[in-house]
Enzyme design. Sequence first.
Site, short mmCIF file in Angstrom:
data_model
loop_
_atom_site.label_atom_id
_atom_site.label_comp_id
_atom_site.label_asym_id
_atom_site.label_seq_id
_atom_site.Cartn_x
_atom_site.Cartn_y
_atom_site.Cartn_z
CB SER A 117 20.58 167.49 84.60
OG SER A 117 19.77 166.39 84.94
N1 SAH Z 1 19.61 163.85 88.94
C1 SAH Z 1 20.63 163.20 88.12
C2 SAH Z 1 20.19 163.04 86.68
C3 SAH Z 1 19.83 161.65 86.50
S1 SAH Z 1 19.28 161.07 84.96
C4 SAH Z 1 21.96 163.91 88.22
O1 SAH Z 1 22.02 165.00 88.79
O2 SAH Z 1 22.95 163.35 87.75
C5 SAH Z 1 17.83 160.20 85.52
C6 SAH Z 1 18.06 159.04 86.45
O3 SAH Z 1 16.75 158.50 86.75
C7 SAH Z 1 18.86 157.89 85.87
O4 SAH Z 1 19.96 157.63 86.69
C8 SAH Z 1 17.88 156.72 85.85
O5 SAH Z 1 18.48 155.47 86.11
C9 SAH Z 1 16.90 157.11 86.95
N2 SAH Z 1 15.59 156.48 86.85
C10 SAH Z 1 14.83 156.27 85.74
N3 SAH Z 1 13.68 155.66 86.07
C11 SAH Z 1 13.69 155.49 87.43
C12 SAH Z 1 12.78 154.91 88.38
N4 SAH Z 1 11.62 154.39 88.02
N5 SAH Z 1 13.14 154.91 89.67
C13 SAH Z 1 14.32 155.43 90.08
N6 SAH Z 1 15.22 155.99 89.24
C14 SAH Z 1 14.91 156.01 87.93
#
Ligand code: SAH
Length: 213
Positions: A60
């Site tokens: 993000s």
């Molecule tokens: N917080 C992260 C941003 C991640 S982007 C950072 O600081 O880098 C969102 C993430 O959510 C992705 O890695 C994706 O794989 C995960 N995601 C999406 N759906 C999900 C689910 N149902 N359970 C767990 N993770 C999930």
Amino acid sequence: MVSAQDQIGLIMQLRRRGIRTTRVLRAIERVPRDLFVDQAFVDHAYQDIALPIECGQTISQPFVVAYMTEKLDLDDRHKVLEIGTGSGYQAAVLSHLCRRLYTIERWRELQKAAERRFAKLGITNITTIIGDGWLGWPPQAPFDRIIVTAAAADPPRALLDQLKVGGRMIIPLGESRDSQSLVQIDKTEEGLVETALLPVRFVPLVHGRVKRP
Ligand code: SAH
């Protein structure tokens, strides 16, 4: 090469954009974002932009990380759940402001890489879990705070159930990528109180774990 100057530049940019909570800025200052981005983008690590990471996901934008962290209003007794570990950057920032953080990711590659980064930084109060964030993490519930870093049309029922009364959840909600809003949900004695905070763009909160052949 990344310098201390880059980190200072980022903090100044966040201040200009309205992030004023010293504890939050200090937590961000403690996390070297260059460690969390792909080698190919390391020169952009301290710019206030989202960047691609493995598995088609994104780390993000620092402003959004700071803003969500500020809105969570953490204290060092809080037990926090994060859905969507991704690179682990948001988790690392939160870890400096709460007692314990549980973070769920559906991709094993991302979970493993995030764990390596936490170990390298000497962060010991994060537990990473592979699973489906829609289900939350019942064995550790209830949580003081829940942060979801992927977007859903509606807040997952299991997560609302696993939030303490008096607790708060921050989650991007919206039917499509172009119409998401970051929402604060406070769980009060009288029920849930929703406050829309700001338009955002997150990857979708997908149903189910990643299936392995
Ligand atoms: N917080 C992260 C941003 C991640 S982007 C950072 O600081 O880098 C969102 C993430 O959510 C992705 O890695 C994706 O794989 C995960 N995601 C999406 N759906 C999900 C689910 N149902 N359970 C767990 N993770 C999930």
